[in-house]
Design an enzyme around this catalytic site. Sequence first.
Site, PDB file in Angstrom:
ATOM      1  N   GLU A   1      -7.805  14.774  -8.816  1.00  0.00           N
ATOM      2  CA  GLU A   1      -9.096  15.018  -8.170  1.00  0.00           C
ATOM      3  C   GLU A   1      -9.107  14.505  -6.729  1.00  0.00           C
ATOM      4  O   GLU A   1      -9.674  15.135  -5.832  1.00  0.00           O
ATOM      5  CB  GLU A   1     -10.209  14.337  -8.959  1.00  0.00           C
ATOM      6  CG  GLU A   1     -11.607  14.560  -8.401  1.00  0.00           C
ATOM      7  CD  GLU A   1     -12.674  13.837  -9.201  1.00  0.00           C
ATOM      8  OE1 GLU A   1     -13.868  14.120  -8.968  1.00  0.00           O
ATOM      9  OE2 GLU A   1     -12.332  12.995 -10.056  1.00  0.00           O
TER      10      GLU A   1
ATOM     11  N   ASP B   1     -21.212  12.235  -2.974  1.00  0.00           N
ATOM     12  CA  ASP B   1     -22.092  11.395  -3.770  1.00  0.00           C
ATOM     13  C   ASP B   1     -22.454  10.033  -3.178  1.00  0.00           C
ATOM     14  O   ASP B   1     -23.603   9.762  -2.840  1.00  0.00           O
ATOM     15  CB  ASP B   1     -21.481  11.183  -5.157  1.00  0.00           C
ATOM     16  CG  ASP B   1     -21.156  12.489  -5.851  1.00  0.00           C
ATOM     17  OD1 ASP B   1     -21.264  13.545  -5.206  1.00  0.00           O
ATOM     18  OD2 ASP B   1     -20.807  12.468  -7.034  1.00  0.00           O
TER      19      ASP B   1
END
Length: 365
Positions: A335, A133
């Site tokens: 994560e 991202d």
Amino acid sequence: MDGNGWMAREQILGDEARSKVPREFQVQYPDFANPPTILFAVEAMAEQLLARGMTRSMDDALQAGGAVEEGVCDEQCLLQSKLDSLVPYTSRLLDFFQKSQAGDNVDGSMAPSKAGYRWRGRTENHTLTSGLDDYPRASVPSTGELHVDLYSWVAYMTRLNAELSPAAGDAELESHLEMLDKIHWNEQENMYCDVTTGIREDYDELEDEDEGLERVFACHRGYVSLFPMLLGLVPPNSKKLGHILSMIEDPEELWTEFGVRSLSKRDEFYGQGENYWRGPIWININYLILSSLHRNYVGVEGPYQEQARSIYTRLRDNLIANVFEQYQGSRFFWEQYNPEDGAGQRTHPFTGWTTLIVLVMAEKY
């Protein structure tokens, strides 16, 4: 997959699913591509077939059925049949990438597919379609950008198609690999970089504006610059591999005791802004590093074999130890992991790609 070869990034079905996805991410556009990681499963099927010594077409496989042990042919033929049925889809996917993500020439006209590729959907601080991202790209978004990770994915797909369909030949793959180095390898920095457009130093304002543009490198050491190696596109005897491996194991660049960080510690954007892909350790990319080392370099003779083996062994040990330690302390898989102290962070419990650590433990790549 639709008729053009486009595949949605994800299926967000129902009110409950939509409530967990930010509104700006719910709409998906059919000219935006995403990393074709689904092809890893197709490649694994092909390798399974190759390991059984069966690389023929389905027709040949059926004709040769009586020449192998009873029961084996059925399973092998079924696998071959499934692979044969997937070839039109992998070809369509490659065609979609080459057409929809083709880069532009400096003058803004569409370039031939082999002249580079650009992720669509780029904004000032994000290239969400790349999957990384907020990883730094060129400082100013431009339609003249060419992205090295995207080129690597296209070259990977080209190689897989050649393996699945011998009629495709290797000429296109060789051309892609040649252009990958020509477009994206920076001799001064000894790394693969994105490319963007800039104004020539000798530009005369009396010239046409387009004539004043030139290609310039946009270099940020980290996961993006590793992609040609991650996907096995760098030969084991290439000096480029040596530079990449040295970057990986340099503590001032990417190396930590907990895994390989996403962005170099020396980069001006390290730990800045959203800090999603600007330093944190991601298990999925570390898995790809280990997988490529194990499959392409550790077992292949060459000038960097020992360096690759050393990195593989140390990185694998570090990842396993840290994920286990963080799980013991929190009872969660996370994560991502902090590059400074290894602490788990962001989403938890996270049993998505972080559970790739189990495959790392089993050395299944």
